[in-house]
Scaffold this motif. Structure first.
Motif, PDB file in Angstrom:
ATOM      1  N   LEU A 351      11.793  -0.320   8.684  1.00  0.00           N
ATOM      2  CA  LEU A 351      10.364  -0.173   8.410  1.00  0.00           C
ATOM      3  C   LEU A 351      10.105   0.357   7.004  1.00  0.00           C
ATOM      4  O   LEU A 351       9.279  -0.206   6.267  1.00  0.00           O
ATOM      5  N   ILE A 352      10.783   1.418   6.603  1.00  0.00           N
ATOM      6  CA  ILE A 352      10.500   2.029   5.306  1.00  0.00           C
ATOM      7  C   ILE A 352      10.859   1.070   4.172  1.00  0.00           C
ATOM      8  O   ILE A 352      10.117   0.961   3.181  1.00  0.00           O
ATOM      9  N   VAL A 353      11.967   0.367   4.316  1.00  0.00           N
ATOM     10  CA  VAL A 353      12.349  -0.602   3.279  1.00  0.00           C
ATOM     11  C   VAL A 353      11.280  -1.683   3.159  1.00  0.00           C
ATOM     12  O   VAL A 353      10.888  -2.082   2.045  1.00  0.00           O
ATOM     13  N   GLU A 354      10.783  -2.167   4.294  1.00  0.00           N
ATOM     14  CA  GLU A 354       9.751  -3.195   4.262  1.00  0.00           C
ATOM     15  C   GLU A 354       8.448  -2.643   3.683  1.00  0.00           C
ATOM     16  O   GLU A 354       7.755  -3.333   2.926  1.00  0.00           O
ATOM     17  N   LEU A 355       8.107  -1.414   4.021  1.00  0.00           N
ATOM     18  CA  LEU A 355       6.892  -0.823   3.465  1.00  0.00           C
ATOM     19  C   LEU A 355       7.005  -0.611   1.956  1.00  0.00           C
ATOM     20  O   LEU A 355       6.045  -0.848   1.214  1.00  0.00           O
ATOM     21  N   LEU A 356       8.166  -0.169   1.504  1.00  0.00           N
ATOM     22  CA  LEU A 356       8.362   0.003   0.063  1.00  0.00           C
ATOM     23  C   LEU A 356       8.279  -1.332  -0.658  1.00  0.00           C
ATOM     24  O   LEU A 356       7.686  -1.434  -1.744  1.00  0.00           O
ATOM     25  N   SER A 357       8.882  -2.356  -0.062  1.00  0.00           N
ATOM     26  CA  SER A 357       8.793  -3.691  -0.651  1.00  0.00           C
ATOM     27  C   SER A 357       7.348  -4.174  -0.677  1.00  0.00           C
ATOM     28  O   SER A 357       6.890  -4.777  -1.661  1.00  0.00           O
ATOM     29  N   PHE A 358       6.615  -3.896   0.387  1.00  0.00           N
ATOM     30  CA  PHE A 358       5.205  -4.298   0.441  1.00  0.00           C
ATOM     31  C   PHE A 358       4.391  -3.559  -0.616  1.00  0.00           C
ATOM     32  O   PHE A 358       3.510  -4.145  -1.260  1.00  0.00           O
ATOM     33  N   CYS A 359       4.678  -2.273  -0.809  1.00  0.00           N
ATOM     34  CA  CYS A 359       3.986  -1.513  -1.855  1.00  0.00           C
ATOM     35  C   CYS A 359       4.298  -2.066  -3.243  1.00  0.00           C
ATOM     36  O   CYS A 359       3.423  -2.089  -4.123  1.00  0.00           O
TER      37      CYS A 359
END
Length: 764
Positions: A351-359
């Motif tokens: 989740l955090i990796v995907e959120l960072l990528s999304f940011c």
């Protein structure tokens, strides 16, 4: 006038008498029929010009006739005769020629007639230029009211306008305008049209003051109908990117038409009309932008920044001003997408990796499309609302991601770690459960510091500095205390090694005593770890008691509690294929030492190991698994299967050890030393099984956070009541929600208020 002769001499001219010039005694007079004969010659010349035949008299002679008539006071009569002559020709001959051809080709007929009329008018005007410059423009002769005089060019233009275009209820003008509108429509459809002819015709209408009053309203009306029809079709068939591309093309094409043949005065109205229709938000752009498969979200996720920038550029035009609506739709999509990631519990691992990528994607969009250097306030608020749907869980996962970033084995440069920390702190800034993050971050930091798994002290201190800048010194005080304790490890061990009484006690043990290095942790700084008792070797137990006695002498009033689960040992092992030095945990060490007994050559089962080591089953199983599977198989057991333990002890795979232990370790499993063990390395590190935090441990950490929150809520209630003295219940709840920095339910707030009422800190 009389002239006197001059006498010359050898030296030059010499004046013998003065030269005297006398005025004429008689004024020249013109013949009585001069005006009539002159006008006859001028009229014949005008007819020849209109008929495109040769003029008998030269233009200089004709100009002289006009000048003479004007100087003799005949300007008004000449002006009236010329006006009648021009009107008669335009109203009869020229009108009939236009009427004859207008049905076939209105634009060509009126263009030819007007061009011919202008050329002939210029020649006639050149002949009557003296009249135009004196009588008409200057009004130097008192032959009538100057206000009613117009220049010869204006007279000819007005006659063409009134006697041809506006004649018979503007029949010819209507046909010309209709033909022009058809030509513009053909141009918009991509058909060939004579742009030069259209340009000349529109310039004619503009020169005759007919463009604004008769043609422009019809042009705008037909254009509006065309725009609405085209926009409705394209908006229903095209995606957002293709539609905005077509809109930009339409705007450029309309601007090109104005540059090419449409009057410049129509530009603003035509472009505004095009913008209003194509860039209509309701029922058009809003539907395209919010389309789940072809809207703003798809453009952002596919990195179609040029298309997104085009959307922003179009809605930011001066006559549109829809940027706020577009940003609202974009932020709404960003919130929904982030919420879908957060709500999907199957994504927790990434989740955090995907959120960072999304940011990163959103930041790139802000810079490229919206021309912002960072995420806008509305974007951050949207992301914050999405992240805080599961704020505690996201904060826990963010802390775990920081651990993955800062611990050894990541194979990252310091620059990459710093960049990763910047992104993580930007995400942390949006979280409301910052206290949950702090609790789990401290837990992971303690393991990195005690087990020597921190990749860089500079990176660790940089991470704490970032958190301190975000939340203040109190937020990071315990984290900084951990580093102070770590700095005191070496001085404490050196002092212990140099203490005479302690060394005498060690010598009195009498057995082979291992070297001891102790890390003393301050209870208030470090997270509480579960204490697990075990049966230590006798020499090791006496050594620990020796250090306890030394520490009590040096620090009166302090109490030491050993954390065996965090201890590590260096074990010398002798295998048939060579001597090795094993890096193992304390639990792994006491299990290996159990096999030194001669009675253990035939193997030890799990039950026997529990008796010898004193470890509970929950600790013994992963310890045995780590020793019998993975890359370093020090032990082996009867049911081992090499195909099942590939990379089982990989430090980055947090589930592998658990899966292996469930498969290979049972109550009656017998373990023995793997005499065939070999390794190219002299020092072999035995990786411990990396087990995910159990639900109990996670709940324990969260309970600690909630306990701290209760104290903060209590303090906030007392602080508010001391300042406000008297408040209603609802007002107090509202003040608390505003002041607290973490999410708190109304039910929890009411419980804390009731608790303080019972304890008489406040009263009703």
């Amino acid at each position: 006038m009389q002239r006197k002769k001059l006498k010359s001499t050898k030296s030059g001219f010499k004046q013998t008498k003065k030269l005297v010039i006398k005025n004429q005694t008689k004024t020249p007079t013109l013949p009585e029929d001069f005006e009539q004969s002159s006008w006859s010659r001028l009229s014949n010349a005008i007819d020849a010009i209109h008929n495109s035949t040769a003029v008998k008299d030269s233009l200089e002679q004709l100009y002289s006739l006009v000048e003479t008539l004007c100087t003799q006071g005949k300007s008004a009569s000449l002006y009236d005769k010329l006006k009648d002559k021009l009107a008669n020709h335009i109203g009869t001959v020229l009108y009939q020629s236009v009427l004859k051809e207008v049905e076939k080709s209105p634009l060509n007929a009126i263009d030819i007639a007007y061009q011919q009329h202008c050329e002939q008018t210029l020649v006639v005007r050149s002949i009557f230029l003296y009249l135009d410059r004196t009588f008409v423009l200057t009004g130097s002769f008192n032959d009538g009211a100057n206000g009613s005089r117009r220049s010869l060019w204006d007279v000819a233009q007005s006659d063409f306008r009134e006697l041809i275009l506006l004649r018979d209820d503007a029949a010819i003008l209507n046909k010309v305008c209709s033909a022009l509108l058809n030509a513009v429509a053909d141009d918009r459809k991509g058909a060939d049209m004579d742009r030069a002819l259209a340009r000349r015709t529109m310039r004619m209408l503009s020169a005759l003051s007919l463009y604004v009053s008769h043609f422009e309203p019809n042009l705008l009306s037909s254009s509006l109908q065309h725009f609405e029809t085209t926009a409705m079709i394209e908006a229903s068939e095209l995606a957002l990117a293709a539609y905005t591309l077509r809109v930009e093309q339409h705007l450029n094409e309309e601007s090109r038409r104005v540059d090419t043949y449409i009057d410049e005065r129509t530009r603003s109205a035509l472009i505004a009309q095009c913008e209003k229709v194509y860039l209509q938000w309701k029922d058009r752009l809003d539907r395209l932008c919010t389309d789940s498969t072809r809207g703003l979200g798809q453009l952002t996720l596919t990195n179609a920044m040029n298309d997104l920038a085009r959307c922003v550029r179009l809605v930011s035009r001066r006559g549109v001003n829809l940027l706020s609506e577009l940003r609202t739709a974009w932020c709404s999509w960003a919130e929904k997408h982030a919420a879908s990631l957060v709500d999907d519990q199957t994504r927790d691992k990434t989740l955090i990796v995907e959120l960072l990528s999304f940011c990163d994607v959103l930041t790139q969009a802000e810079k490229t499309a919206f021309n912002n250097s960072a995420l806008g306030a509305d974007t951050r608020q949207a992301l914050g609302r999405a992240l805080n749907r599961r704020s505690n869980r996201v904060a826990q996962l963010a802390a775990r991601q920081s651990d993955a970033l800062l611990r050894t084995g990541a194979k990252r440069t310091l620059e990459e770690i710093e960049a990763g920390l910047d992104k993580l702190v930007a995400l942390f800034r949006l979280l409301s459960a910052k206290d949950v993050f702090a609790a789990f971050y401290a837990k992971f930091l303690s393991k990195r510091l005690l087990l020597g798994r921190s990749s860089s002290d500079d990176a660790e201190r940089g991470a704490i500095a970032r958190l301190k800048a975000e939340c203040g010194a109190q937020y990071t005080s315990k984290l900084e205390g951990m580093f102070r304790d770590q700095a005191a490890f070496e001085p404490t061990n050196r002092a212990f090694a140099s203490d005479e009484k302690a060394q005498a006690d060690i010598a009195a043990i009498g057995e082979s005593v291992p070297d001891l290095r102790v890390a003393v942790l301050t209870h208030g700084f470090w997270p509480q770890q579960p204490q697990t008792d075990c049966l230590l070797p006798q020499s090791m137990g006496k050594l620990l008691e020796t250090f306890r006695a030394y520490y009590n002498r040096e620090h009166n009033g302090r109490r030491l509690a050993w954390q065996h689960n965090l201890s590590h040992c260096a074990v010398k092992a002798f295998f048939p294929k060579g001597k090795k030095e094993l890096g193992a945990s304390l639990f792994q060490t006491i299990v290996l030492l159990a096999f030194n007994d001669n009675s253990a050559k035939s193997g030890l089962n799990v039950g026997k190991l529990i008796q010898v080591t004193g470890l509970p089953m929950s600790e013994l199983v992963p310890t045995l698994t780590s020793l019998s599977t993975g890359r370093s198989k020090i032990l082996k057991h009867d049911s081992v299967d090499d195909d099942n333990d590939k990379d089982a002890m990989d430090e980055d795979d947090e589930n592998s050890g658990v899966k292996s232990s469930n498969k290979v370790v049972k109550e009656d499993t017998v373990f023995r030393v793997n005499l065939a063990f070999k390794s190219k390395l002299m020092r072999v590190k035995i990786n411990a099984v990396q087990v995910r935090d159990t639900a109990t441990e996670v709940q324990k950490t969260q309970d600690g956070v909630m306990a701290n929150r209760q104290y903060q809520i209590d303090a906030a209630i007392v602080r508010i009541m001391k300042s406000r003295k008297i408040l209603t219940h609802n007002q107090l709840i509202a003040e608390l929600v505003q002041q607290l920095k973490f999410p708190a339910s109304i039910v929890d707030l009411k419980k804390r208020i009731e608790t303080l009422l019972e304890r008489e800190y406040i009263e009703r």
